[in-house]
Design a protein around this motif. Structure first.
Motif, PDB file in Angstrom:
ATOM      1  N   PHE A  99       2.222  -4.963 -10.500  1.00 17.57           N
ATOM      2  CA  PHE A  99       2.648  -3.589  -9.422  1.00 17.57           C
ATOM      3  C   PHE A  99       2.154  -3.995  -8.621  1.00 17.57           C
ATOM      4  CE2 PHE A  99       3.332  -0.981 -12.844  1.00 17.57           C
ATOM      5  CZ  PHE A  99       5.045  -0.572 -12.472  1.00 17.57           C
ATOM      6  N   GLN A 100       3.220  -4.430  -7.005  1.00 13.43           N
ATOM      7  CA  GLN A 100       2.577  -4.918  -6.304  1.00 13.43           C
ATOM      8  C   GLN A 100       2.906  -3.864  -4.789  1.00 13.43           C
ATOM      9  OE1 GLN A 100       4.563  -8.273  -5.515  1.00 13.43           O
ATOM     10  NE2 GLN A 100       2.822  -9.416  -5.695  1.00 13.43           N
ATOM     11  N   VAL A 101       2.571  -3.652  -3.957  1.00  6.66           N
ATOM     12  CA  VAL A 101       2.815  -2.474  -2.896  1.00  6.66           C
ATOM     13  C   VAL A 101       3.009  -4.234  -1.442  1.00  6.66           C
ATOM     14  CG1 VAL A 101       0.044  -2.521  -2.080  1.00  6.66           C
ATOM     15  CG2 VAL A 101       2.603  -0.316  -0.892  1.00  6.66           C
ATOM     16  N   VAL A 102       3.998  -3.470  -0.987  1.00 10.47           N
ATOM     17  CA  VAL A 102       4.542  -4.097   0.967  1.00 10.47           C
ATOM     18  C   VAL A 102       4.867  -3.841   1.470  1.00 10.47           C
ATOM     19  CG1 VAL A 102       6.251  -6.247   0.902  1.00 10.47           C
ATOM     20  CG2 VAL A 102       5.140  -6.424  -1.314  1.00 10.47           C
ATOM     21  N   ASP A 103       4.233  -3.839   2.614  1.00 14.18           N
ATOM     22  CA  ASP A 103       4.038  -2.763   3.625  1.00 14.18           C
ATOM     23  C   ASP A 103       6.024  -3.125   5.048  1.00 14.18           C
ATOM     24  OD1 ASP A 103       3.141  -1.233   5.901  1.00 14.18           O
ATOM     25  OD2 ASP A 103       3.980  -2.606   7.173  1.00 14.18           O
ATOM     26  N   ALA A 104       6.691  -2.576   4.949  1.00 10.01           N
ATOM     27  CA  ALA A 104       7.774  -2.328   5.379  1.00 10.01           C
ATOM     28  C   ALA A 104       7.531  -2.630   6.967  1.00 10.01           C
ATOM     29  CB  ALA A 104       8.858  -1.696   5.036  1.00 10.01           C
ATOM     30  N   GLY A 105       6.760  -3.148   7.507  1.00  8.24           N
ATOM     31  CA  GLY A 105       6.889  -2.905   9.133  1.00  8.24           C
ATOM     32  C   GLY A 105       6.623  -2.215  10.095  1.00  8.24           C
ATOM     33  N   SER A 106       5.590  -1.401   9.051  1.00  6.07           N
ATOM     34  CA  SER A 106       4.985   0.125   9.459  1.00  6.07           C
ATOM     35  C   SER A 106       4.814  -0.458  10.724  1.00  6.07           C
ATOM     36  CB  SER A 106       4.519   0.869   8.214  1.00  6.07           C
ATOM     37  OG  SER A 106       3.374   0.255   8.217  1.00  6.07           O
ATOM     38  N   LEU A 107       4.259   0.493  11.675  1.00  2.85           N
ATOM     39  CA  LEU A 107       3.412   0.752  12.911  1.00  2.85           C
ATOM     40  C   LEU A 107       1.887   1.128  12.652  1.00  2.85           C
ATOM     41  CD1 LEU A 107       3.420   1.276  15.437  1.00  2.85           C
ATOM     42  CD2 LEU A 107       4.144   3.513  15.551  1.00  2.85           C
ATOM     43  N   ASN A 108       1.265   2.226  11.694  1.00  2.00           N
ATOM     44  CA  ASN A 108       0.364   2.130  11.305  1.00  2.00           C
ATOM     45  C   ASN A 108      -0.392   1.562   9.997  1.00  2.00           C
ATOM     46  OD1 ASN A 108       0.060   4.446  13.827  1.00  2.00           O
ATOM     47  ND2 ASN A 108       0.686   6.276  12.270  1.00  2.00           N
ATOM     48  N   GLY A 109       0.211   0.451   9.587  1.00  2.00           N
ATOM     49  CA  GLY A 109       0.398  -0.082   8.389  1.00  2.00           C
ATOM     50  C   GLY A 109      -0.246   0.951   7.359  1.00  2.00           C
ATOM     51  N   THR A 110      -0.365  -0.732   5.957  1.00  2.00           N
ATOM     52  CA  THR A 110      -0.495  -0.192   4.573  1.00  2.00           C
ATOM     53  C   THR A 110      -2.092  -0.475   4.618  1.00  2.00           C
ATOM     54  OG1 THR A 110       1.778  -0.400   3.944  1.00  2.00           O
ATOM     55  CG2 THR A 110       0.536  -0.143   2.019  1.00  2.00           C
ATOM     56  N   TYR A 111      -2.315   0.200   3.430  1.00  4.61           N
ATOM     57  CA  TYR A 111      -4.305  -0.215   3.209  1.00  4.61           C
ATOM     58  C   TYR A 111      -4.534   0.088   2.413  1.00  4.61           C
ATOM     59  CZ  TYR A 111      -4.578  -0.042   8.096  1.00  4.61           C
ATOM     60  OH  TYR A 111      -5.133  -0.413   9.529  1.00  4.61           O
ATOM     61  N   VAL A 112      -4.731  -0.775   1.165  1.00  4.04           N
ATOM     62  CA  VAL A 112      -5.286  -1.188  -0.176  1.00  4.04           C
ATOM     63  C   VAL A 112      -6.879  -0.896  -0.113  1.00  4.04           C
ATOM     64  CG1 VAL A 112      -5.795  -2.264  -2.667  1.00  4.04           C
ATOM     65  CG2 VAL A 112      -3.320  -2.059  -1.185  1.00  4.04           C
ATOM     66  N   ASN A 113      -7.739   0.064  -0.475  1.00  5.98           N
ATOM     67  CA  ASN A 113      -8.988  -0.110  -0.856  1.00  5.98           C
ATOM     68  C   ASN A 113      -9.490  -0.542   0.809  1.00  5.98           C
ATOM     69  OD1 ASN A 113      -8.789   0.296  -3.613  1.00  5.98           O
ATOM     70  ND2 ASN A 113      -8.934  -1.827  -4.169  1.00  5.98           N
ATOM     71  N   ARG A 114      -8.987   0.245   1.747  1.00  5.67           N
ATOM     72  CA  ARG A 114      -9.520   0.287   2.992  1.00  5.67           C
ATOM     73  C   ARG A 114      -9.164  -1.127   3.962  1.00  5.67           C
ATOM     74  NH1 ARG A 114     -13.363   5.123   3.550  1.00  5.67           N
ATOM     75  NH2 ARG A 114     -12.022   6.627   1.375  1.00  5.67           N
ATOM     76  N   GLN A 115      -8.463  -2.366   3.686  1.00  8.52           N
ATOM     77  CA  GLN A 115      -8.265  -3.175   4.224  1.00  8.52           C
ATOM     78  C   GLN A 115      -6.716  -3.709   4.457  1.00  8.52           C
ATOM     79  OE1 GLN A 115     -10.605  -5.835   4.849  1.00  8.52           O
ATOM     80  NE2 GLN A 115     -11.179  -4.093   4.189  1.00  8.52           N
ATOM     81  N   ARG A 116      -5.971  -3.617   5.913  1.00  9.52           N
ATOM     82  CA  ARG A 116      -4.817  -3.768   5.618  1.00  9.52           C
ATOM     83  C   ARG A 116      -4.525  -4.779   5.819  1.00  9.52           C
ATOM     84  NH1 ARG A 116      -2.031  -2.220  11.824  1.00  9.52           N
ATOM     85  NH2 ARG A 116      -0.058  -1.674  10.656  1.00  9.52           N
ATOM     86  N   VAL A 117      -2.815  -4.305   4.830  1.00  8.02           N
ATOM     87  CA  VAL A 117      -2.648  -5.549   4.131  1.00  8.02           C
ATOM     88  C   VAL A 117      -1.162  -5.065   4.122  1.00  8.02           C
ATOM     89  CG1 VAL A 117      -3.797  -5.393   1.759  1.00  8.02           C
ATOM     90  CG2 VAL A 117      -1.783  -3.961   1.433  1.00  8.02           C
ATOM     91  N   ASP A 118      -0.325  -6.879   4.169  1.00  7.18           N
ATOM     92  CA  ASP A 118       0.751  -7.051   4.263  1.00  7.18           C
ATOM     93  C   ASP A 118       1.635  -6.735   2.804  1.00  7.18           C
ATOM     94  OD1 ASP A 118       1.303  -7.581   6.823  1.00  7.18           O
ATOM     95  OD2 ASP A 118       0.946  -9.366   6.987  1.00  7.18           O
ATOM     96  N   SER A 119       1.211  -7.486   2.474  1.00  6.24           N
ATOM     97  CA  SER A 119       1.444  -7.306   0.132  1.00  6.24           C
ATOM     98  C   SER A 119      -0.072  -6.831  -0.398  1.00  6.24           C
ATOM     99  CB  SER A 119       2.819  -8.243  -0.345  1.00  6.24           C
ATOM    100  OG  SER A 119       2.310  -9.392  -0.209  1.00  6.24           O
ATOM    101  N   ALA A 120       0.045  -6.289  -1.651  1.00  4.07           N
ATOM    102  CA  ALA A 120      -0.844  -6.268  -2.216  1.00  4.07           C
ATOM    103  C   ALA A 120      -0.741  -6.079  -4.047  1.00  4.07           C
ATOM    104  CB  ALA A 120      -1.817  -5.529  -1.616  1.00  4.07           C
ATOM    105  N   THR A 121      -1.117  -7.019  -4.524  1.00  4.12           N
ATOM    106  CA  THR A 121      -1.114  -6.709  -6.386  1.00  4.12           C
ATOM    107  C   THR A 121      -1.791  -5.829  -6.471  1.00  4.12           C
ATOM    108  OG1 THR A 121      -0.721  -9.165  -6.630  1.00  4.12           O
ATOM    109  CG2 THR A 121      -1.141  -7.738  -8.940  1.00  4.12           C
TER     110      THR A 121
END
Length: 145
Positions: A99-121
């Motif tokens: 599974f991956q999470v992919v940011d969809a161009g959000s204004l506030n961003g998506t974070y994994v373990n408190r690190q901003r990511v564009d995508s992450a496994t």
């Protein structure tokens, strides 16, 4: 300031399945026995998000499709209704059993373990922050039966 309570040495947990990861270190809401039972019953190729913070704390979201959308839009698969969440904020993607999470161009961003990511496994115990919501990721392998 008070002194910490001394440790009693080794402890044994009886009646709970062994957890292979420190699952409550980042979350505000500890896992319940019902959460652990649900994780243990997950099918192969599925995952579970458990909300640990925000208005939906304690909510569970099953990731059982190749693509799950998250956002403030009522048509999102996972609706997080708060102004800190973009209408189309992120997408959870499954490729095989990964599974991956992919940011969809959000204004506030998506974070994994408190690190901003564009995508992450994602790995067991990862904390995904979307707006003010915190979701912790689990697959069945997080629980040893």
């Amino acid at each position: 300031m008070t002194d910490p309570i001394p440790s009693a040495g080794e402890t044994t947990i009886i009646g709970l399945p062994a957890i292979t990861i420190p699952i409550t270190t980042t979350g505000d809401r500890p896992l319940t026995q019902e959460d652990l039972d649900t994780i243990a019953r997950l099918s192969e190729g599925t995952a579970l998000l458990i909300s640990t913070r925000g208005a939906v704390s304690g909510s569970r979201y099953l990731l059982d499709e190749d693509e799950i959308t998250v956002g403030r839009d009522p048509r999102a698969d996972i609706l997080l209704d708060d102004s800190t969440v973009s209408r189309s904020h992120a997408v959870f993607r499954r490729v095989g059993n990964v599974f991956q999470v992919v940011d969809a161009g959000s204004l506030n961003g998506t974070y994994v373990n408190r690190q901003r990511v564009d995508s992450a496994t994602l790995r067991n115990g990862d904390e995904i922050m979307i707006g003010k919501f915190r979701l912790v990721f689990f697959t069945k392998s997080a629980v040893i039966s």
